[in-house]
Design a protein around this motif. Sequence first.
Motif, PDB file in Angstrom:
ATOM      1  N   LYS A  45      90.123  63.904  15.687  1.00  0.00           N
ATOM      2  CA  LYS A  45      91.400  64.150  15.019  1.00  0.00           C
ATOM      3  C   LYS A  45      92.573  63.993  15.965  1.00  0.00           C
ATOM      4  O   LYS A  45      93.604  63.395  15.618  1.00  0.00           O
ATOM      5  N   GLU A  46      92.432  64.512  17.202  1.00  0.00           N
ATOM      6  CA  GLU A  46      93.542  64.429  18.144  1.00  0.00           C
ATOM      7  C   GLU A  46      93.852  62.986  18.522  1.00  0.00           C
ATOM      8  O   GLU A  46      94.999  62.661  18.867  1.00  0.00           O
ATOM      9  N   ILE A  86      87.435  61.726  10.232  1.00  0.00           N
ATOM     10  CA  ILE A  86      87.384  62.866  11.156  1.00  0.00           C
ATOM     11  C   ILE A  86      86.107  63.673  10.961  1.00  0.00           C
ATOM     12  O   ILE A  86      85.387  63.973  11.918  1.00  0.00           O
ATOM     13  N   LYS A  87      85.797  63.999   9.719  1.00  0.00           N
ATOM     14  CA  LYS A  87      84.626  64.836   9.429  1.00  0.00           C
ATOM     15  C   LYS A  87      83.327  64.167   9.858  1.00  0.00           C
ATOM     16  O   LYS A  87      82.385  64.834  10.313  1.00  0.00           O
ATOM     17  N   TYR A 129      95.606  61.296  15.160  1.00  0.00           N
ATOM     18  CA  TYR A 129      96.966  61.794  14.918  1.00  0.00           C
ATOM     19  C   TYR A 129      97.794  61.879  16.200  1.00  0.00           C
ATOM     20  O   TYR A 129      98.778  62.618  16.264  1.00  0.00           O
ATOM     21  N   CYS A 185      93.441  53.418  12.273  1.00  0.00           N
ATOM     22  CA  CYS A 185      93.538  54.766  11.704  1.00  0.00           C
ATOM     23  C   CYS A 185      94.841  55.434  12.129  1.00  0.00           C
ATOM     24  O   CYS A 185      95.475  56.152  11.338  1.00  0.00           O
ATOM     25  N   ASP A 195      90.893  62.470   6.890  1.00  0.00           N
ATOM     26  CA  ASP A 195      90.197  63.618   7.491  1.00  0.00           C
ATOM     27  C   ASP A 195      88.773  63.752   6.968  1.00  0.00           C
ATOM     28  O   ASP A 195      87.837  63.987   7.738  1.00  0.00           O
ATOM     29  N   LYS A 209     100.346  67.182  13.947  1.00  0.00           N
ATOM     30  CA  LYS A 209      99.108  66.999  13.202  1.00  0.00           C
ATOM     31  C   LYS A 209      97.859  67.064  14.076  1.00  0.00           C
ATOM     32  O   LYS A 209      96.818  67.566  13.661  1.00  0.00           O
ATOM     33  N   SER A 210      97.929  66.540  15.312  1.00  0.00           N
ATOM     34  CA  SER A 210      96.750  66.484  16.168  1.00  0.00           C
ATOM     35  C   SER A 210      96.230  67.853  16.532  1.00  0.00           C
ATOM     36  O   SER A 210      95.058  68.022  16.823  1.00  0.00           O
TER      37      SER A 210
END
Length: 340
Positions: A327-328, A320-321, A331, A249, A316, A337-338
């Motif tokens: 997310k951190e 992520i969701k 990215y 990812c 995302d 982005k993170s």
Amino acid sequence: MLMLLSMLSGCGEEVTVKNQKKTDSDKIQIGMCFDSFVIERWQRDRDVFVSTAKELGADVNVQNANGDVEEQKNQIEYFIKKKMDIIVIVSIDADAIASSVEKAKDQGIKVVAYDRPIPNADVDLYVSFDNELVGQLIAEAFLKSGLKNNKVLMLCGPLTDNNVPMVEAGFLNVMEENNVEVVDIFHVDGWKAELASDYVFDNMETIEQVDAIMCGNDDLASKVVYALSEKRLAKKKLVAGQDADLEACQRIVEGTQLMTVYKPIEKLAREAAGAAVALAKGEEIDESKLSTYTSEKGEVPYLKIEPVSVTQDNMDSVIIKSGFHLKEDVYLNVPGKSAD
């Protein structure tokens, strides 16, 4: 079964055990044999399966064969001696363990083939993803991104993993329909990722002419991208894999890997645990969730979960969701982005 699972999933493990007031001898005993935990996803499968089974009143004895088929056979024999109610197997080599599986069946122990079929043994259930669709999703992603020379390379897993031909079939069907040439198909023995990078280094003429490299999983893709980087070809060749490993990812959002196929492992493991407990109790599995897999022994009930194609565009919303990765973390190497 699903209603029961849904009700129990909201309860803490301690409360569930207290309410049931079962002794260890009363509990369903599940033996679970893993190929290894080298591939990131298997640790998730184990944790979710075990926790779900415990919520349903079962004990799970997990064994790790570390890629050694003789060790896996010994583990199945051990579970037979322990008189397990059911054995769940992530097979290393289906042919090699078939006799052990049949011995378990002869002893009245039910057997579930987890994510890898065991076609030459009389298993009670095969639980996996739609593996042909996995290959199809990778092929469609390549086509969508454009293939200038209409040439691709396939670096697949070992044929001892019976999922591999299914993934290949899905991929090849799309390639043939779109007149894309597959210049070579290489099977990586034992899923040893370093063999994928060795192939790249040893076959640069092939690498230079292809537009894309289909990898059997994200672990293989990691070594392929590394080798391409060494040859200054990273981002110049489309690379795809499956499993949605964290590093894959990360590569996708960085641009060195085109896509991965996300297989909702938590759903697979939960469904498998629920089905294993039901089978051990002699209960029926919800037929609406089952299809069939044709093995050498006949038709096998197939609990099939649908995979999802993941690219930069839906990272995302899918990864992520769902909480599959943070997310951190995804990215981490993309400035700004993170923290969004």
